[in-house]
Design a protein around this motif. Structure first.
Motif, short mmCIF file in Angstrom:
data_model
loop_
_atom_site.label_atom_id
_atom_site.label_comp_id
_atom_site.label_asym_id
_atom_site.label_seq_id
_atom_site.Cartn_x
_atom_site.Cartn_y
_atom_site.Cartn_z
N PRO A 1 6.78 25.13 -4.91
CA PRO A 1 5.78 24.07 -5.13
C PRO A 1 4.98 23.82 -3.85
O PRO A 1 5.48 23.95 -2.74
N CYS A 2 3.78 23.43 -4.04
CA CYS A 2 2.93 23.10 -2.89
C CYS A 2 3.26 21.68 -2.41
O CYS A 2 3.48 20.77 -3.22
N PRO A 3 3.35 21.34 -1.13
CA PRO A 3 3.62 20.00 -0.63
C PRO A 3 2.47 19.04 -0.96
O PRO A 3 1.30 19.45 -1.00
N VAL A 4 2.86 17.69 -1.26
CA VAL A 4 1.85 16.68 -1.58
C VAL A 4 2.04 15.50 -0.62
O VAL A 4 3.15 14.99 -0.47
N ASN A 5 1.04 15.02 0.02
CA ASN A 5 1.13 13.89 0.94
C ASN A 5 1.25 12.56 0.17
O ASN A 5 0.58 12.36 -0.85
N GLY A 6 2.11 11.64 0.68
CA GLY A 6 2.29 10.33 0.03
C GLY A 6 1.12 9.38 0.31
O GLY A 6 0.38 9.54 1.28
N ASN A 7 0.96 8.31 -0.55
CA ASN A 7 -0.09 7.29 -0.40
C ASN A 7 0.52 5.88 -0.47
O ASN A 7 1.38 5.61 -1.33
N TYR A 8 0.11 5.00 0.41
CA TYR A 8 0.61 3.62 0.44
C TYR A 8 -0.07 2.75 -0.62
O TYR A 8 -1.23 2.98 -0.96
N THR A 9 0.71 1.69 -1.08
CA THR A 9 0.11 0.63 -1.90
C THR A 9 -0.60 -0.36 -0.99
O THR A 9 -0.58 -0.22 0.23
N GLU A 10 -1.22 -1.38 -1.55
CA GLU A 10 -1.86 -2.40 -0.75
C GLU A 10 -0.81 -3.29 -0.05
O GLU A 10 0.32 -3.42 -0.53
N TRP A 11 -1.16 -3.93 1.02
CA TRP A 11 -0.25 -4.85 1.73
C TRP A 11 0.01 -6.11 0.84
O TRP A 11 -0.89 -6.58 0.17
N THR A 12 1.27 -6.62 0.91
CA THR A 12 1.58 -7.89 0.21
C THR A 12 1.09 -9.08 1.07
O THR A 12 0.63 -8.87 2.20
N ASP A 13 1.19 -10.28 0.53
CA ASP A 13 0.84 -11.46 1.33
C ASP A 13 1.87 -11.67 2.44
O ASP A 13 3.03 -11.25 2.33
N TRP A 14 1.45 -12.42 3.47
CA TRP A 14 2.39 -12.71 4.57
C TRP A 14 3.49 -13.69 4.07
O TRP A 14 3.22 -14.57 3.27
N SER A 15 4.70 -13.50 4.60
CA SER A 15 5.82 -14.43 4.23
C SER A 15 5.73 -15.72 5.05
O SER A 15 4.90 -15.81 5.97
N ARG A 16 6.58 -16.65 4.68
CA ARG A 16 6.63 -17.89 5.49
C ARG A 16 7.22 -17.55 6.85
O ARG A 16 8.00 -16.62 6.99
N CYS A 17 6.89 -18.38 7.86
CA CYS A 17 7.43 -18.18 9.20
C CYS A 17 8.93 -18.47 9.19
O CYS A 17 9.41 -19.37 8.47
N THR A 18 9.67 -17.75 9.97
CA THR A 18 11.14 -17.90 9.97
C THR A 18 11.60 -19.18 10.65
O THR A 18 12.76 -19.58 10.50
N VAL A 19 10.77 -19.89 11.33
CA VAL A 19 11.13 -21.19 11.95
C VAL A 19 10.00 -22.16 11.70
O VAL A 19 8.87 -21.76 11.41
N GLU A 20 10.39 -23.48 11.80
CA GLU A 20 9.37 -24.50 11.57
C GLU A 20 8.65 -24.87 12.85
O GLU A 20 7.57 -25.45 12.82
N CYS A 21 9.25 -24.61 13.96
CA CYS A 21 8.59 -24.85 15.23
C CYS A 21 9.08 -23.80 16.21
O CYS A 21 10.11 -23.17 16.00
N GLY A 22 8.39 -23.67 17.29
CA GLY A 22 8.74 -22.62 18.24
C GLY A 22 8.20 -21.25 17.77
O GLY A 22 7.29 -21.17 16.95
N GLY A 23 8.78 -20.23 18.22
CA GLY A 23 8.31 -18.90 17.84
C GLY A 23 9.15 -18.28 16.76
O GLY A 23 10.38 -18.29 16.83
N GLY A 24 8.52 -17.81 15.68
CA GLY A 24 9.22 -17.14 14.59
C GLY A 24 8.51 -15.84 14.20
O GLY A 24 7.64 -15.34 14.90
#
Length: 321
Positions: free
Chosen positions: A279-302
Motif C-alpha cells: 500500500p502507498c503511505p497516506v499522511n494524517g490530517n488534524y481536526t479543528e481545535w476545541t475550545d479552551w478549558s477552564r483555568c486550573t486555579v482561581e488565582c495565581g498561575g494555572g
C-alpha cells in the motif's frame, strides 16, 4: 710521295651494306696513310709491300651519307683525297610487327611495331585511323598501339604503316577478341536455420566468378541460390525472455512486462505480472481545535488546554497545544 691512288673512289651503297674504301701510295721513304671524317681520325688497316702502302677503311653498315679523307705523307710531302659514301634510300624496314592472335575480352591489348629510325608509324583498323575509330586506342611513342580493355568490337584487321621519304610499307594482323562467359564457383555453406525452434529454412549461395563474365560475355546459367527445410527442437520447451520493464507504479500495485521470443504461434509475445503491491503511505490530517478549558486555579498561575484529533488516518505528531 708519288700521289694517292683511291682505288675504289666514291661509292653508292644500300642501307646496311658493308663498304671498304682502299687508299694506296708509294714513295721513299714509305709513306704513312691516315683516314679522317670531319677532321676526326678513323682507325683503318694497312699493308706495306716495299715502298707501297695500302690502307683499308671498312664501314660495317652503311646507314647515312658520309665523306672520308685519305691523307698520305712522308718526308717528301703529303697528298689528300676525298671519297664519298652515298646510301641509297629504301622503303621502311620492319624489325618486328604484329601477328594474327586471339585475346580475351577486358584485357589490355598491345600491338608492337618496330621499324628503322628514319620512319614514322601510324595504325589503321579496317582501313580507318585506329586512334580516331576507337577512343580507347593510344599510339605510344615507341610505335606500339595500346587498346585498353579490349572488347569483341575491337576484333578486326590492324595495319602498322611505316612511312619515310621514299614511301610506305605496312604489316597486317587480324586480332580476334573473345568474350569470356561466366561460370559458377562451388556452393557456399548452408546458413543457420531461419528459426530458433520448430520448422524453418536454410539457404546457400554460389558466385558467378569462376570466371567473371566479361563486358559482352554471358552470365552464369542456373540458380545462384538453393533453399531447404530445417527442423529445430520443439518450441514448447524453448523460449527466450527479455529483461523486465520498469513497474508502472511505485506502490499500491502496478504492471511490468518483458518480451518473449519463440516460434510456437501460440507462444505469447509479451509476458506481464503485477509489481510494487505494497500500500502507498497516506499522511494524517488534524481536526479543528476545541475550545479552551477552564483555568486550573482561581488565582495565581494555572493552565488552560485545548485539543485536536489526527483522524485521517494516522496519528499526528502533536495533539495538544
Amino acid at each position: 710521295s708519288s700521289g694517292i691512288n683511291a682505288e675504289y673512289g666514291d661509292y653508292t651503297a644500300s642501307r646496311g651494306e658493308e663498304v671498304t674504301f682502299v687508299c694506296a701510295d708509294e714513295g721513299v721513304p714509305t709513306p704513312t696513310i691516315m683516314w679522317f671524317e670531319d677532321d676526326i681520325h678513323i682507325s683503318a688497316m694497312a699493308t706495306t709491300r716495299g715502298q707501297r702502302i695500302t690502307s683499308y677503311l671498312v664501314i660495317q653498315e652503311a646507314e647515312t651519307d658520309r665523306t672520308f679523307n685519305c691523307l698520305a705523307q712522308n718526308e717528301a710531302g703529303a697528298a689528300l683525297v676525298s671519297v664519298d659514301l652515298a646510301v641509297t634510300k629504301q622503303l621502311p624496314e620492319f624489325n618486328s610487327f604484329p601477328r594474327d592472335t586471339t585475346v580475351d575480352e577486358d584485357q589490355d591489348l598491345y600491338l608492337d611495331c618496330v621499324v628503322d629510325e628514319d620512319s614514322e608509324i601510324s595504325w589503321l583498323f579496317n582501313n580507318q585511323p585506329a586512334t580516331e575509330y576507337f577512343t580507347d586506342a593510344l599510339a605510344l611513342s615507341n610505335g606500339t598501339l595500346l587498346i585498353q580493355d579490349a572488347t569483341r568490337f575491337h576484333t578486326g584487321r590492324y595495319d602498322c604503316v611505316a612511312t619515310n621519304d621514299i614511301g610506305s610499307s605496312e604489316k597486317s594482323a587480324f586480332i580476334t577478341v573473345n568474350p569470356i562467359h561466366g561460370d559458377y564457383s562451388a556452393w557456399g555453406p548452408w546458413s543457420n536455420c531461419s528459426v530458433s525452434c520448430g520448422e524453418g529454412e536454410q539457404v546457400r549461395v554460389r558466385q558467378c566468378d569462376n570466371p567473371l563474365p566479361s563486358t559482352n560475355g554471358l552470365q552464369c546459367t542456373g540458380p545462384a541460390q538453393q533453399k531447404r527445410a530445417c527442423l529445430v527442437e520443439d518450441c514448447e520447451d524453448v523460449a527466450e525472455y527479455g529483461e523486465w520493464s520498469e513497474c508502472t507504479e511505485e506502490c499500491g500495485g502496478g504492471i511490468r512486462t518483458r518480451i518473449v521470443k519463440c516460434s510456437d504461434p501460440e507462444c505469447p509475445r509479451v509476458a506481464m505480472e503485477e509489481c510494487n503491491t505494497d500500500p502507498c503511505p497516506v499522511n494524517g490530517n488534524y481536526t479543528e481545535w476545541t475550545d479552551w478549558s477552564r483555568c486550573t486555579v482561581e488565582c495565581g498561575g494555572g493552565v488552560m488546554t485545548r485539543t485536536r484529533v489526527c483522524k485521517n488516518p494516522r496519528l499526528c505528531v502533536d495533539t495538544t497545544a
